[in-house]
Design an enzyme around this catalytic site. Sequence first.
Site, short mmCIF file in Angstrom:
data_model
loop_
_atom_site.label_atom_id
_atom_site.label_comp_id
_atom_site.label_asym_id
_atom_site.label_seq_id
_atom_site.Cartn_x
_atom_site.Cartn_y
_atom_site.Cartn_z
CG HIS A 127 -1.99 0.90 1.50
ND1 HIS A 127 -2.32 1.61 0.41
CD2 HIS A 127 -3.01 1.13 2.14
CE1 HIS A 127 -3.42 2.49 0.53
NE2 HIS A 127 -3.82 2.27 1.95
CG HIS A 181 -4.12 1.00 -8.43
ND1 HIS A 181 -5.43 0.93 -8.16
CD2 HIS A 181 -3.40 1.70 -7.42
CE1 HIS A 181 -5.78 1.73 -7.15
NE2 HIS A 181 -4.59 2.23 -6.65
CG ASP A 207 3.10 4.26 -4.21
OD1 ASP A 207 3.34 5.65 -3.65
OD2 ASP A 207 2.46 3.59 -3.80
N1 CMC Z 1 5.04 -6.45 -11.06
C1 CMC Z 1 4.76 -7.56 -11.75
N2 CMC Z 1 3.69 -8.32 -11.93
C2 CMC Z 1 2.44 -7.85 -11.35
C3 CMC Z 1 2.70 -6.77 -10.63
C4 CMC Z 1 3.85 -5.85 -10.58
N3 CMC Z 1 4.23 -4.74 -9.87
N4 CMC Z 1 1.40 -6.33 -10.35
C5 CMC Z 1 0.52 -7.53 -10.51
N5 CMC Z 1 1.41 -8.29 -11.39
C6 CMC Z 1 0.77 -9.43 -11.95
C7 CMC Z 1 0.61 -10.63 -10.94
O1 CMC Z 1 1.71 -11.16 -10.65
C8 CMC Z 1 -0.63 -11.27 -11.51
O2 CMC Z 1 -0.07 -12.02 -12.65
P1 CMC Z 1 -0.60 -13.54 -12.88
O3 CMC Z 1 -2.00 -13.08 -13.14
O4 CMC Z 1 0.23 -14.13 -13.88
O5 CMC Z 1 -0.69 -14.02 -11.66
C9 CMC Z 1 -1.38 -10.10 -12.24
O6 CMC Z 1 -0.41 -9.18 -12.54
C10 CMC Z 1 -2.29 -9.59 -11.33
O7 CMC Z 1 -1.53 -9.24 -9.95
P2 CMC Z 1 -2.68 -9.25 -8.82
O8 CMC Z 1 -1.60 -9.20 -7.47
O9 CMC Z 1 -3.60 -10.28 -8.68
O10 CMC Z 1 -3.35 -7.65 -8.64
P3 CMC Z 1 -3.81 -6.98 -7.43
O11 CMC Z 1 -4.89 -6.36 -7.73
O12 CMC Z 1 -4.15 -7.90 -6.26
O13 CMC Z 1 -2.70 -6.30 -6.69
C11 CMC Z 1 -1.22 -4.38 -6.31
C12 CMC Z 1 -2.45 -4.83 -6.97
C13 CMC Z 1 -1.00 -2.76 -6.32
C14 CMC Z 1 -0.97 -5.13 -4.98
C15 CMC Z 1 -0.07 -5.14 -7.42
O14 CMC Z 1 0.00 -4.74 -8.36
C16 CMC Z 1 1.54 -4.79 -6.90
O15 CMC Z 1 2.04 -5.63 -5.93
N6 CMC Z 1 2.01 -3.68 -7.14
C17 CMC Z 1 3.21 -3.45 -6.99
C18 CMC Z 1 3.29 -2.81 -5.35
C19 CMC Z 1 2.75 -1.35 -5.74
O16 CMC Z 1 3.22 -0.54 -6.48
N7 CMC Z 1 1.75 -0.65 -4.89
C20 CMC Z 1 1.26 0.67 -4.76
C21 CMC Z 1 -0.21 0.66 -5.17
S1 CMC Z 1 -0.75 2.25 -5.58
C22 CMC Z 1 -0.72 2.89 -3.94
C23 CMC Z 1 -1.95 2.71 -3.13
O17 CMC Z 1 -3.02 3.21 -3.76
O18 CMC Z 1 -1.87 2.19 -2.21
#
Ligand code: CMC
Length: 446
Positions: A285, A324, A380
């Site tokens: 987050h 995101h 971020d």
């Molecule tokens: N790098 C590589 N792969 C990714 C990333 C990433 N940053 N984010 C998602 N994926 C892939 C993930 O591995 C999955 O692939 P597959 O379908 O092959 O398993 C797919 O994309 C969907 O990911 P998810 O984890 O199901 O997506 P989510 O909606 O649960 O996660 C997230 C959202 C923000 C937690 C995630 O994108 C992430 O971990 N990003 C990096 C951390 C980050 O930058 N966080 C800040 C968020 S914005 C600030 C806020 O509002 O808090």
Amino acid sequence: MTDTLTLPDRPASATPPKTMADTLSVTDNRTGKSYEFPIADGTIKATDLRQIKTSDEDFGLMTYDPAFMNTASCRSAITFIDGDKGILRYRGYPIEQLAEQASFLEVAYLLFEGELPSQAQLDKWTADIRYHTYVHTNVIKFLEGFRYDAHPMGMLLGAVGALSTFYPDAKHIDDPANRYVQKVRLMAKLPTLAAFAFRHNRGLPYEFPRNDLDYIGNYVNMMFSIGGKHEPNKVLQRALEILLILHADHEQNCSTSAVRSVGSSHVDPFSAVSAGIAALYGPLHGGANEAVLLMLDEIGEKKNIPAFIEKVKAGTGRLMGFGHRVYKNYDPRAKLIKRIADDVFGQTGMNPKLEIALELERIALEDEYFIKRKLYPNVDFYSGLIYQAMGYPTDYFTVLFAVGRLPGWLAQWEEMLKDKDQKIARPRQIYTGYDERPFVPMKNRK
Ligand code: CMC
């Protein structure tokens, strides 16, 4: 079945009025029975599904939705996001216009009250906050008890929680006048606590608030003033103010859900906000901007980017600052932040990590892995670089996010309290453990 739900007044851009046909018909193939449920605002009520039973003893059908991927937990008139189109609006106003034209306190007022303030309203709001910036001297003793290298987010969440003991009147959450006082206190004191946490880490004496300065000017002065002197840089201060505006609310994100959820027990707002700070602390987050810089350090040089991208694609780590839950397009805040970067680096000189970040973004946006998953830079990706250029250490970035997000937390907390549909948050579960079994005495255990 007639739909008897009533809709509140809604902005023109929201769901069109429903008709008699706004229902969902469901047939339970276990029993052959059919049901009809009202649809309102593109949702059905999860509790309506409880009518679907296989027998009188059956609890009724539930939905399984870990991490609330497809569940609206509230009705909210505060923030609108269209993640596919990359749109973010506070109370109907586009984020781009607010970032360009409003002050942070104006935005906070807008989030709380629903309308932009008149000059007189803004003057009163600003003055009320200005005269509550000091914290009780015992709070300072409390902060001094932290280790010299305590993470400032840990200090902040502890200190905000502790404030609840200084203001026991904050328990009167049903009284609007009392809620106003607590909102003013939190808005006024969070920068003070945040600045004290900043100085604690550096072994510097705390710099007390100066009520002759504006909100941002005072905050920056409390952080950077040495020997009572600090030369304000108006470009950097405005850049910080815009960053706070961009972070001010983001509908039902993890920390806001934490504030609403904890607040739903009717605890005081200091305790509820400290839960929000705890949620924000996590690397998925608010901690992501800190993680972006660590990642850029790990990459080190532009030539190492392709190998790093391959590692991410192979599932070893994530490209921090990308992706995101809601935005499946460029995060509109990231676009604005990229523009602020020019102003900031114009003042502070270029950061070599920016070049790595720009190249990383370029390569990722052309890569099939990121395109297919709709992974774009989020808020971020560039914010950490800007904060670093402004002189903040990496572990302080999330504190800046918390100062920015406070109005959103409080606006959502109050909206939750006023919402007659809300009760104490209490999700259901699917129990997957043992059925009843007899206790095993110690001598019989393996
Ligand atoms: N790098 C590589 N792969 C990714 C990333 C990433 N940053 N984010 C998602 N994926 C892939 C993930 O591995 C999955 O692939 P597959 O379908 O092959 O398993 C797919 O994309 C969907 O990911 P998810 O984890 O199901 O997506 P989510 O909606 O649960 O996660 C997230 C959202 C923000 C937690 C995630 O994108 C992430 O971990 N990003 C990096 C951390 C980050 O930058 N966080 C800040 C968020 S914005 C600030 C806020 O509002 O808090």
